[in-house]
Motif scaffolding. Structure first.
Motif, short mmCIF file in Angstrom:
data_model
loop_
_atom_site.label_atom_id
_atom_site.label_comp_id
_atom_site.label_asym_id
_atom_site.label_seq_id
_atom_site.Cartn_x
_atom_site.Cartn_y
_atom_site.Cartn_z
N VAL A 58 11.55 -5.17 6.76
CA VAL A 58 12.49 -5.03 5.64
C VAL A 58 13.21 -3.68 5.68
N SER A 59 12.47 -2.60 5.88
CA SER A 59 13.11 -1.28 5.89
C SER A 59 14.02 -1.12 7.11
N GLY A 60 13.61 -1.69 8.24
CA GLY A 60 14.45 -1.65 9.44
C GLY A 60 15.74 -2.44 9.26
N ARG A 61 15.62 -3.61 8.59
CA ARG A 61 16.82 -4.41 8.32
C ARG A 61 17.76 -3.67 7.37
N ALA A 62 17.19 -2.98 6.39
CA ALA A 62 18.03 -2.20 5.47
C ALA A 62 18.79 -1.12 6.25
N ALA A 63 18.12 -0.49 7.19
CA ALA A 63 18.77 0.52 8.03
C ALA A 63 19.81 -0.12 8.95
N PHE A 64 19.43 -1.25 9.58
CA PHE A 64 20.33 -1.92 10.53
C PHE A 64 21.62 -2.38 9.85
N PHE A 65 21.51 -2.93 8.66
CA PHE A 65 22.69 -3.41 7.96
C PHE A 65 23.32 -2.33 7.08
N GLY A 66 22.70 -1.16 7.04
CA GLY A 66 23.19 -0.04 6.24
C GLY A 66 23.76 1.06 7.11
N TYR A 67 23.03 2.18 7.17
CA TYR A 67 23.58 3.35 7.85
C TYR A 67 23.70 3.19 9.36
N TYR A 68 22.90 2.34 9.99
CA TYR A 68 23.06 2.10 11.43
C TYR A 68 24.42 1.43 11.70
N ARG A 69 24.80 0.47 10.86
CA ARG A 69 26.11 -0.18 11.02
C ARG A 69 27.23 0.85 10.82
N TRP A 70 27.05 1.75 9.84
CA TRP A 70 28.05 2.77 9.59
C TRP A 70 28.20 3.66 10.82
N LEU A 71 27.07 4.14 11.35
CA LEU A 71 27.12 4.98 12.55
C LEU A 71 27.72 4.22 13.73
N ASP A 72 27.37 2.93 13.84
CA ASP A 72 27.85 2.13 14.96
C ASP A 72 29.31 1.70 14.77
N THR A 73 29.86 1.91 13.61
CA THR A 73 31.29 1.70 13.40
C THR A 73 32.05 2.99 13.72
N LEU A 74 31.43 4.12 13.50
CA LEU A 74 32.02 5.42 13.81
C LEU A 74 32.01 5.69 15.32
N PHE A 75 30.96 5.25 16.01
CA PHE A 75 30.79 5.59 17.42
C PHE A 75 31.86 5.02 18.36
N PRO A 76 32.23 3.74 18.27
CA PRO A 76 33.20 3.21 19.25
C PRO A 76 34.54 3.96 19.30
N PRO A 77 35.19 4.25 18.18
CA PRO A 77 36.44 5.00 18.31
C PRO A 77 36.22 6.41 18.84
N MET A 78 35.09 7.02 18.47
CA MET A 78 34.78 8.36 18.98
C MET A 78 34.60 8.32 20.50
N LEU A 79 33.87 7.33 20.99
CA LEU A 79 33.65 7.22 22.43
C LEU A 79 34.96 6.90 23.15
N ALA A 80 35.77 6.02 22.59
CA ALA A 80 37.05 5.67 23.22
C ALA A 80 37.94 6.91 23.35
N VAL A 81 38.05 7.68 22.29
CA VAL A 81 38.87 8.90 22.34
C VAL A 81 38.27 9.90 23.33
N SER A 82 36.95 10.03 23.33
CA SER A 82 36.28 10.95 24.26
C SER A 82 36.55 10.57 25.71
N LEU A 83 36.51 9.28 26.02
CA LEU A 83 36.79 8.83 27.39
C LEU A 83 38.22 9.17 27.80
N ILE A 84 39.15 8.98 26.89
CA ILE A 84 40.55 9.30 27.18
C ILE A 84 40.72 10.81 27.38
N LEU A 85 40.06 11.60 26.53
CA LEU A 85 40.14 13.05 26.67
C LEU A 85 39.53 13.51 28.00
N LEU A 86 38.41 12.90 28.39
CA LEU A 86 37.78 13.24 29.67
C LEU A 86 38.69 12.88 30.84
N PHE A 87 39.29 11.71 30.79
CA PHE A 87 40.20 11.30 31.86
C PHE A 87 41.38 12.27 31.95
#
Length: 166
Positions: A58-87
Motif C-alpha cells: 500500500v505505501s509503495g503504491r502510494a509512492a508509485f502513483f504519487g511522488y514517483y510519478r511526479w519525479l518520473d514526469t520531470l525526468f524525461p524532459p530533463m534527460l532529453a534537454v541534457s542529451l541535446i546539451l551534451l551533443f
C-alpha cells in the motif's frame, strides 16, 4: 560548458538519483517482483504489473502513483534537454543540421516516456488494466530503444571528435 547547461545536467542527475532512491528505499532492492515497471527495458506483462503492485504494498503504491510519478514526469524532459546539451558540447555546434537531426532522438525518447507515464498512471484502477499495461510496456521498450540509439550516437560522435582532433 555554460553555467545553465551545468545546472540542467546536475538537476537531471539529482532527479535520476531520487528515482533510484525511491526504488531502493520505498519499493525495496530491485527483484523480479518489485523492480519498477518503467525501468524494465524488455517490457512486462499484466501479471508482472500486478506482481509489482502487490510486492510494493500500500505505501509503495502510494509512492508509485504519487511522488514517483511526479519525479518520473520531470525526468524525461530533463534527460532529453541534457542529451541535446551534451551533443552540442561534443560537436562544438559546428553543424546545426547534425544538432537538429540528433535532437529528434531525445524528442522521440521524451514522447515515448511521457506516453508510458500516462499509461502507468492508469494502473491505479482495474478498469482497462491489461490494455494500459500493454500500451505502457510498448512505450517502455520504445523509449529504451530510442535512448540506446541516442547514447550510441553520442559515444560515436565523441570518438569521432577525439579521432578528428588527433
Amino acid at each position: 560548458m555554460a553555467p545553465f547547461s551545468k545546472i540542467v545536467l546536475w538537476v537531471t542527475i539529482a532527479v535520476f538519483l531520487c528515482l533510484n532512491a525511491v526504488q531502493v528505499f520505498v519499493f525495496g532492492v530491485a527483484t523480479q517482483q518489485n523492480w519498477a515497471l518503467d525501468t524494465r527495458a524488455l517490457g512486462y506483462s499484466a501479471a508482472d504489473a500486478r506482481d509489482f503492485l502487490d510486492a510494493i504494498g500500500v505505501s509503495g503504491r502510494a509512492a508509485f502513483f504519487g511522488y514517483y510519478r511526479w519525479l518520473d514526469t520531470l525526468f524525461p524532459p530533463m534527460l532529453a534537454v541534457s542529451l541535446i546539451l551534451l551533443f552540442r558540447q561534443i560537436s562544438g555546434a559546428r553543424s546545426m543540421l547534425a544538432l537538429g537531426v540528433f535532437s529528434l532522438l531525445p524528442l522521440g525518447y521524451l514522447i515515448a516516456d511521457i506516453t508510458e507515464n500516462s499509461f502507468l498512471k492508469r494502473l491505479d484502477s482495474n478498469l482497462g488494466f491489461e490494455a494500459a499495461v500493454m500500451a505502457a510496456q510498448d512505450a517502455t521498450k520504445l523509449k529504451y530503444l530510442v535512448l540506446g540509439i541516442a547514447f550510441l550516437v553520442l559515444i560515436g560522435f565523441t570518438l569521432f571528435e577525439k579521432l578528428r582532433k588527433n
